[in-house]
Design an enzyme around this catalytic site. Structure first.
Site, PDB file in Angstrom:
ATOM      1  N   ASP A 109     -15.179   2.516   7.376  1.00 39.08           N
ATOM      2  CA  ASP A 109     -14.115   3.403   6.904  1.00 39.08           C
ATOM      3  C   ASP A 109     -14.571   4.195   5.686  1.00 39.08           C
ATOM      4  O   ASP A 109     -14.296   5.387   5.580  1.00 39.08           O
ATOM      5  CB  ASP A 109     -12.845   2.617   6.551  1.00 39.08           C
ATOM      6  CG  ASP A 109     -11.841   3.538   5.868  1.00 39.08           C
ATOM      7  OD1 ASP A 109     -11.400   4.480   6.532  1.00 39.08           O
ATOM      8  OD2 ASP A 109     -11.552   3.353   4.673  1.00 39.08           O
ATOM      9  N   SER A 160      -7.699   3.819   8.930  1.00 37.94           N
ATOM     10  CA  SER A 160      -8.404   3.707   7.654  1.00 37.94           C
ATOM     11  C   SER A 160      -7.671   2.731   6.725  1.00 37.94           C
ATOM     12  O   SER A 160      -8.252   1.790   6.181  1.00 37.94           O
ATOM     13  CB  SER A 160      -8.483   5.103   7.025  1.00 37.94           C
ATOM     14  OG  SER A 160      -8.855   5.052   5.689  1.00 37.94           O
ATOM     15  N   LYS A 170      -8.696  -1.724   6.053  1.00 36.83           N
ATOM     16  CA  LYS A 170      -8.962  -2.333   4.745  1.00 36.83           C
ATOM     17  C   LYS A 170      -7.933  -3.412   4.426  1.00 36.83           C
ATOM     18  O   LYS A 170      -8.274  -4.474   3.909  1.00 36.83           O
ATOM     19  CB  LYS A 170      -8.959  -1.248   3.654  1.00 36.83           C
ATOM     20  CG  LYS A 170     -10.208  -0.371   3.717  1.00 36.83           C
ATOM     21  CD  LYS A 170     -10.129   0.808   2.777  1.00 36.83           C
ATOM     22  CE  LYS A 170      -9.142   1.827   3.264  1.00 36.83           C
ATOM     23  NZ  LYS A 170      -9.245   3.164   2.735  1.00 36.83           N
ATOM     24  N   HIS A 230       0.854  -1.186   0.000  1.00 43.21           N
ATOM     25  CA  HIS A 230       0.000   0.000   0.000  1.00 43.21           C
ATOM     26  C   HIS A 230       0.887   1.232   0.000  1.00 43.21           C
ATOM     27  O   HIS A 230       1.838   1.319   0.771  1.00 43.21           O
ATOM     28  CB  HIS A 230      -0.912   0.033   1.240  1.00 43.21           C
ATOM     29  CG  HIS A 230      -1.784   1.242   1.243  1.00 43.21           C
ATOM     30  ND1 HIS A 230      -2.996   1.273   0.603  1.00 43.21           N
ATOM     31  CD2 HIS A 230      -1.593   2.476   1.747  1.00 43.21           C
ATOM     32  CE1 HIS A 230      -3.526   2.479   0.726  1.00 43.21           C
ATOM     33  NE2 HIS A 230      -2.695   3.226   1.417  1.00 43.21           N
TER      34      HIS A 230
HETATM   35  N1  URA Z   1      -5.916   6.341   2.255  1.00 37.43           N
HETATM   36  C1  URA Z   1      -6.892   5.754   2.969  1.00 37.43           C
HETATM   37  O1  URA Z   1      -7.371   4.705   2.598  1.00 37.43           O
HETATM   38  N2  URA Z   1      -7.314   6.351   4.086  1.00 37.43           N
HETATM   39  C2  URA Z   1      -6.802   7.503   4.532  1.00 37.43           C
HETATM   40  O2  URA Z   1      -7.214   7.979   5.559  1.00 37.43           O
HETATM   41  C3  URA Z   1      -5.791   8.104   3.786  1.00 37.43           C
HETATM   42  C4  URA Z   1      -5.357   7.500   2.647  1.00 37.43           C
END
Ligand code: URA
Length: 433
Positions: free
Chosen positions: A167, A189, A193, A88
């Protein structure tokens, strides 16, 4: 009969406003009550601002992450015949690394379930970039995702709305209330995920600098440490690289042109910074999946990664040989003197590409796949008067003026031998549990 709620939302907002930690029970209830609509958007927005201003303890961040995971489904790839590893990035200008990275890592027999998003603001979205490829589709069912992971190994697709829906709801609120840039909220957040997605290893590319979401390196380091701790506590082997986003990554900023550049990397070429970061992240992912000695550079040079890319694109309906869209109009900016390009700031280039149509201002807007910027020089390069520095591409020429406004002061040419502000080293640190 109405349900009796165990907490009063206003009490919780007041507690966070007055700098008190929330208990695990309070956080679980808050997230659940927000997801089912009992806690209103205006109340959650006030809570997000209180968290933004007063922060959260590590335990609270962990509770928030777990509660958001619990709001939706959890995927499980334990029955796949191969290990899984994911990456990520916190996002930046010209950051197309997912495109060459996923097939590169998959070419070593590691499954990469790269559930991605669309772009908002000046940072691009991986799905927007791939949708430049004629026929390519972002939505896969869970069954199709699993089958493609087993057969090809690499999947880049849209994250379903079933993963951490709390989220999704909170992020939309943060986006319109100036509460995005809070470390507890960003960390929970992203990690809710990623943990819900079920990968067994995760590598985070946490960016700092003018084109990153957090400009300050120490804040980015704190974000990286928080996320590595959250992943590790959840049983996901998690590491992070702290990387520089002061200068655009590579030479292409946009969508179709970023796909073109990614294919160059998969063909063994491409800009040195894109190759360096792709190789470093691939090594991290492969090491996390137990492959310490993988010949990563060779897989880019000998076509193994390219074969996996072609299979991945075709499996999702795309034609890897189809020509990519080209914009109707181009505007070339040239050097006004001989000298050395001494600076090139990422953020204004990201904003300019966005104004050309490569990004969207609102979630529902379409992007123009052929819009963007191609750089012809990087900081440190010698330039001659009249030489092209960069090309802007757009379908509507009316967009050039606002893009050029964004670029005022974004780059400069100095005398030969002047100090070059190249933003510093690309990979600054590695953060582990
Ligand atoms: N990407 C995300 O998924 N959440 C955030 O808060 C910031 C970047």
């Amino acid at each position: 009969m109405s349900t009796i709620e165990p907490f009063d939302t206003v009490d919780l907002i007041r507690a966070k406003r007055d700098k008190h930690p929330l208990s695990t029970e309070q956080i679980n209830w808050l997230v659940d009550a927000f997801t089912r609509g009992y806690v209103g958007d205006e109340q959650m927005a006030a809570m997000a601002m209180a968290i933004f201003l007063n922060g959260m303890e590590r335990r609270e961040i962990k509770d928030l992450t777990l509660a958001m995971i619990e709001s939706g489904e959890r995927m499980d790839f334990a029955t796949l015949s191969k290990p899984t590893a994911d990456k990520h990035s916190t996002g930046g200008v010209g950051d197309k690394i997912t495109l060459p990275l996923a097939p590169l890592v998959a070419s070593f027999g590691v499954a990469v379930p790269q559930l991605s998003g669309r772009g908002l603001g000046h940072t691009g979205g991986t799905l927007d970039k791939l949708e430049s490829i004629p026929g390519w589709r972002a939505s896969l069912s869970n069954e199709e995702l699993r089958e493609q992971l087993e057969s090809i190994g690499a999947v880049i697709c849209a994250a379903g709305s079933g993963l951490a829906p709390a989220d999704g709801k909170l992020y939309s609120l943060r986006d319109i209330t100036g509460t995005v840039e809070a470390i507890p909220l960003i960390a929970s957040s992203i990690m809710s995920k990623k943990i819900a997605e079920g990968t067994s290893a995760l590598v985070l590319d946490v960016k700092f600098g003018s084109g990153a979401f957090l400009k300050d390196i120490e804040q980015s380091r704190q974000l990286a440490e928080t996320m590595v701790a959250l992943g590790t506590d959840a049983g996901v082997t998690t590491t992070a690289l702290l990387t520089n986003m002061n200068v655009p990554l590579g030479l292409a900023i946009g969508n179709a042109n970023e796909v073109r550049e990614s294919v160059e990397v998969l063909a063994g070429g491409g800009p040195a910074d894109v190759v360096e970061l792709t190789v470093a992240l691939a090594r991290e992912m492969l090491e996390s999946a137990g492959q310490m000695e993988a010949d990563v550079e060779d897989a880019l040079k000998d076509g193994r990664a390219m074969d996996t890319w072609r299979a991945m694109i075709s499996a999702q309906g795309g034609d890897p040989d189809a020509p990519l869209p080209v914009a109707r109009e181009q505007h070339v900016v040239t050097a006004d003197r001989d000298g050395v390009l001494v600076e090139q700031h990422a953020l204004p280039f990201g904003i300019a590409a966005w104004r050309l149509g490569a990004g969207r201002a609102r979630k529902q807007d379409p992007v123009q796949h052929s819009a963007g910027i191609d750089l012809h020089a990087k900081p440190g390069d010698a330039v001659k008067k009249g030489q092209p520095l960069f090309t802007l591409s757009a379908d509507e020429p009316a967009r050039f003026e606002r893009a050029l406004e964004a670029l005022e002061g974004a780059y400069s040419i100095g005398d030969e031998g002047s100090q070059v502000n190249d933003g510093g080293p690309l990979i600054v640190d590695r953060i582990t549990a």
